[in-house]
Design a protein around this motif. Sequence first.
Motif, mmCIF file in Angstrom:
data_model
loop_
_atom_site.group_PDB
_atom_site.id
_atom_site.type_symbol
_atom_site.label_atom_id
_atom_site.label_comp_id
_atom_site.label_asym_id
_atom_site.label_seq_id
_atom_site.Cartn_x
_atom_site.Cartn_y
_atom_site.Cartn_z
ATOM 1 N N THR A 17 0.827 -1.205 0.000
ATOM 2 C CA THR A 17 0.000 0.000 0.000
ATOM 3 C C THR A 17 0.861 1.255 0.000
ATOM 4 N N PHE A 18 1.935 1.238 0.792
ATOM 5 C CA PHE A 18 2.836 2.392 0.803
ATOM 6 C C PHE A 18 3.472 2.595 -0.574
ATOM 7 N N SER A 33 0.998 3.859 -3.079
ATOM 8 C CA SER A 33 0.729 5.277 -2.849
ATOM 9 C C SER A 33 1.829 6.142 -3.457
ATOM 10 N N ALA A 81 1.280 8.086 -6.964
ATOM 11 C CA ALA A 81 1.345 9.554 -6.977
ATOM 12 C C ALA A 81 2.280 10.038 -8.075
ATOM 13 N N ALA A 132 -2.608 6.098 4.814
ATOM 14 C CA ALA A 132 -2.592 6.474 3.397
ATOM 15 C C ALA A 132 -2.881 7.953 3.213
ATOM 16 N N TRP A 137 0.293 9.773 3.740
ATOM 17 C CA TRP A 137 1.211 9.567 2.620
ATOM 18 C C TRP A 137 0.818 10.437 1.434
ATOM 19 N N GLU A 138 -0.466 10.404 1.091
ATOM 20 C CA GLU A 138 -0.916 11.151 -0.087
ATOM 21 C C GLU A 138 -0.667 12.645 0.070
ATOM 22 N N TRP A 186 3.003 13.547 -0.746
ATOM 23 C CA TRP A 186 3.455 13.525 -2.143
ATOM 24 C C TRP A 186 3.071 14.798 -2.899
ATOM 25 N N THR A 209 6.320 3.407 8.429
ATOM 26 C CA THR A 209 5.523 2.310 7.885
ATOM 27 C C THR A 209 6.101 0.967 8.278
#
Length: 200
Positions: free
Chosen positions: A24-25, A28, A32, A83, A86-87, A90, A188
């Motif tokens: 998932t990381f 992401s 991106a 998430a 993270w988003e 970016w 993470t």
Amino acid sequence: MSGFLGPLDFDSRIPRRQQTRVATFLISAHGALARQFAFTLPMRLDAAWQTELNAQFYRESEIVSLLMRATSWIPDLALGYMAASWETAWLPAPIDGIADPRLAQAVHLATLAHAVHAGIRPAALLPVEANAQDPFVMALRRIEFESSRLLQAQILFLKGEDLAPYRDAVSAALEQRHDSVRKLWRETLASIGVDAPGTE
């Protein structure tokens, strides 16, 4: 904490919870990059460095597609807020000293991509006894191989003549991106009991 993923299951595979969170990381981050490369690409390529944007867009998309299919997924409620952070990380950030918005966006993308490709080495987390035929293991090794190739393009652009007048601003942006990506990657991995190697 261990420096590697695991403990492995009876088939020498990475635990599904670790697969889910790592994948998932990575999705992401590379997703991106793919989105931002797509939005940065002009309808007509009128500069040499723009042709590389096109190639990198497809490679980032392939990494996302590979992870989607190679990962053994399980539900993970913590991923919602993880998430989101993270988003947010970016997103483009202003770069002092570069007034041209197209060039600033290209520098943002190159510094983010450099930080992702140089700072995240997923295959280094694999224990030697991991099942070499497991799709997730093969995917992490493939991603690291592709990252080393993609990294060369970012280096050429960031050290190119077009950015010579902005060298200090580019260096500062690159350092900030590396710090941010390493921090998120460490957090993470720590959440699944893994100590990220080579990030201190």
